[in-house]
Design an enzyme around this catalytic site. Structure first.
Site, PDB file in Angstrom:
ATOM      1  N   HIS A   1       0.782  -1.043  -0.323  1.00  0.00           N
ATOM      2  CA  HIS A   1      -0.166  -0.207  -0.164  1.00  0.00           C
ATOM      3  C   HIS A   1       1.044   1.296   0.101  1.00  0.00           C
ATOM      4  CE1 HIS A   1      -3.003   2.846   1.757  1.00  0.00           C
ATOM      5  NE2 HIS A   1      -3.808   2.664   1.278  1.00  0.00           N
TER       6      HIS A   1
ATOM      7  N   ASP B   1       3.295  -4.619   8.170  1.00  0.00           N
ATOM      8  CA  ASP B   1       1.790  -3.924   8.175  1.00  0.00           C
ATOM      9  C   ASP B   1       1.319  -4.452   8.113  1.00  0.00           C
ATOM     10  OD1 ASP B   1      -0.070  -2.381   7.224  1.00  0.00           O
ATOM     11  OD2 ASP B   1       0.582  -1.534   4.716  1.00  0.00           O
TER      12      ASP B   1
ATOM     13  N   GLN C   1      -4.324  -4.955   7.376  1.00  0.00           N
ATOM     14  CA  GLN C   1      -5.248  -6.327   6.744  1.00  0.00           C
ATOM     15  C   GLN C   1      -5.176  -7.629   7.264  1.00  0.00           C
ATOM     16  OE1 GLN C   1      -7.240  -4.994   4.105  1.00  0.00           O
ATOM     17  NE2 GLN C   1      -6.630  -3.149   4.123  1.00  0.00           N
TER      18      GLN C   1
ATOM     19  N   LYS D   1     -10.454  -0.689  10.902  1.00  0.00           N
ATOM     20  CA  LYS D   1     -10.717  -2.081   9.492  1.00  0.00           C
ATOM     21  C   LYS D   1     -10.647  -3.144  10.895  1.00  0.00           C
ATOM     22  CE  LYS D   1      -7.151  -0.113   6.175  1.00  0.00           C
ATOM     23  NZ  LYS D   1      -8.479   0.225   4.933  1.00  0.00           N
TER      24      LYS D   1
ATOM     25  N   CYS E   1      -4.705   2.055  -3.599  1.00  0.00           N
ATOM     26  CA  CYS E   1      -3.447   2.992  -2.983  1.00  0.00           C
ATOM     27  C   CYS E   1      -2.307   1.942  -2.932  1.00  0.00           C
ATOM     28  CB  CYS E   1      -3.796   3.130  -1.929  1.00  0.00           C
ATOM     29  SG  CYS E   1      -4.921   4.428  -1.396  1.00  0.00           S
TER      30      CYS E   1
END
Length: 426
Positions: free
Chosen positions: A129, A206, A209, A232, A384
């Site tokens: 991302h 990261d 997700q 999220k 993104c």
């Protein structure tokens, strides 16, 4: 999974029942989280840490209880390793700034030296991302460092052998997504951490997700940093987390100055507060942290085993349904995914195998628009992640992404709407 816990799922869009399949962008909120926000502002709203009065004491307690809950949620050793931020992007930017500034004491002993300096190298991956690309690009520009990336193999998984070849004595950080927000692939971050650590290189993950969809244990992964967002994972917007191992956070300098992050301020200079507060300048989002705590509790009440099994079944079912439609190309088809599927639609099936990937392509925006007219919310575009989309050779993709409240009826409604959209556009 109780859909009635999520009030927004009762909404209609263009006169149709809402089918929400854009969870990778942001998830919907259970009533418990919505109530938490109202409760905070209605009953104990007050600035935290600084007041001796009752409301301030209650607000402080709620905020710190949330920090402890998040620490336990991701398996951190101590709540002091949990830094509250605005979200994943804010977390990664804070880390990128800190790694480029001189620490006190030095990370390597002797004369203080920034961890990233001229000529040093940072490694990310081809699936990142923008939030895990641009902050490092900015740091590299500022420090005259070099940003490299792990390429993809033909099956659109990361090329780990190529990653091994990128590591050298100049490598100072590896920062990779646990799960691709475009492909949905679960990257082998445990292997990446092990390889990087064998070269003495720290790793940032990261987790935007992954944390909402699978159990993430920072001690088991042995990652040095982890970033993720509340919005999220069924929590509110404007709250996120940067986890860091204590030995790193104690040495890295703060990225913002002001109240709360100080110990003492004199005209002669300022000394910084202890962890975690030296990284939390100003009034923190204590309402957000409280609501995030409620989101964590909600997920824990369902249990990871149930969440993972449910979302895995939905993802596999949806991919099977897509594969049965002529002209659909699913990216990273057959790879294990964490609730995300990206695909494109071609007007002729033969064009899927064409050497010209855009030949016969129905633009993702058109598909998304017609799905919306039928009440189905998906994401279209580059998500993104422009470098990845450029590598795929298309203007964008259509992305469906699942949350714990979705079920097969959502998939069936989506597939029916997609078939209608294809019929109109072909």
């Amino acid at each position: 999974m109780n859909r009635t816990d999520f009030p927004i799922l009762k909404e209609t869009v263009h006169g149709r029942p809402l089918v929400y399949l854009d969870n990778a962008a942001t998830s919907q909120k259970p009533q418990a989280v919505i109530d938490a926000i109202a409760d905070a502002y209605s009953h104990w709203n007050s600035n935290i840490h600084r007041g001796v009065h009752h409301l301030s004491q209650v607000a402080t307690m709620k905020h710190e209880e949330a920090r402890q809950a998040v620490a336990e949620f991701i398996g951190a050793k101590n709540s002091d390793e949990i830094i509250f931020t605005k979200g994943t992007t804010d977390s990664l930017n804070a880390l990128a700034f800190a790694l480029g500034e001189k620490p006190t004491p030095s990370l390597k002993g002797g004369e203080p030296r920034a961890w990233i300096e001229e000529g040093d190298e940072i490694i990310v991956s081809a699936v990142e991302h923008h939030s895990n690309i641009v902050p490092w690009q900015m740091l590299c520009e500022r420090k005259k460092a070099v940003l490299r990336h792990i390429p993809l193999r033909e099956d659109q998984t990361l090329d780990i052998e190529a990653f091994k070849g990128l590591l050298n004595e100049k490598t100072k950080l590896v920062s990779v997504a646990h799960v691709s927000n475009v492909l949905g692939i679960i990257n082998p971050v445990d292997e990446i951490v092990r390889i990087a650590h064998s070269h003495g290189v720290p790793v940032c993950i990261d987790g935007a997700q992954s944390v909402p969809h699978m159990q993430v244990d920072v001690q088991a992964l042995d990652c040095d940093f982890l970033a993720f967002s509340g919005h999220k994972m069924y929590g509110p917007t404007g709250i996120g987390v940067l986890y860091g191992k204590r030995e790193w956070l104690e040495q890295l300098p703060p990225h913002e100055g002001g109240g709360e992050m100080i110990n003492h301020v004199r005209w002669s200079g300022t000394t910084y507060n202890d962890l975690p507060y030296k990284f939390e300048a100003g009034t923190p989002n204590f309402v957000g942290s409280y609501a995030l705590h409620k989101a964590v509790e909600y997920m824990q009440s369902i249990g990871w085993e149930a969440i993972e099994a449910h979302e895995r079944e939905l993802t596999e079912y949806c991919e099977q349904q897509l594969a049965a439609i002529e002209g659909i190309h699913v990216y990273a088809a057959g790879q294990p995914k964490a609730g995300v599927i990206s695909f494109n639609v071609y007007s002729q099936k033969s064009k899927v195998e064409s050497q010209k990937p855009n030949e016969g392509l129905i633009h993702p925006f058109d598909i998304g628009t017609l799905l919306d007219q039928q009440g189905v919310a998906v994401r279209t575009g580059h998500h993104c992640a422009e470098p990845l989309i450029d590598e795929l050779g298309v203007p964008g993709t259509v992305r469906v992404s699942f949350g714990l409240y979705n079920d097969k009826s959502d998939v069936d409604a989506f597939i029916a709407a997609l078939k209608k959209a294809i019929m109109i556009l072909s």
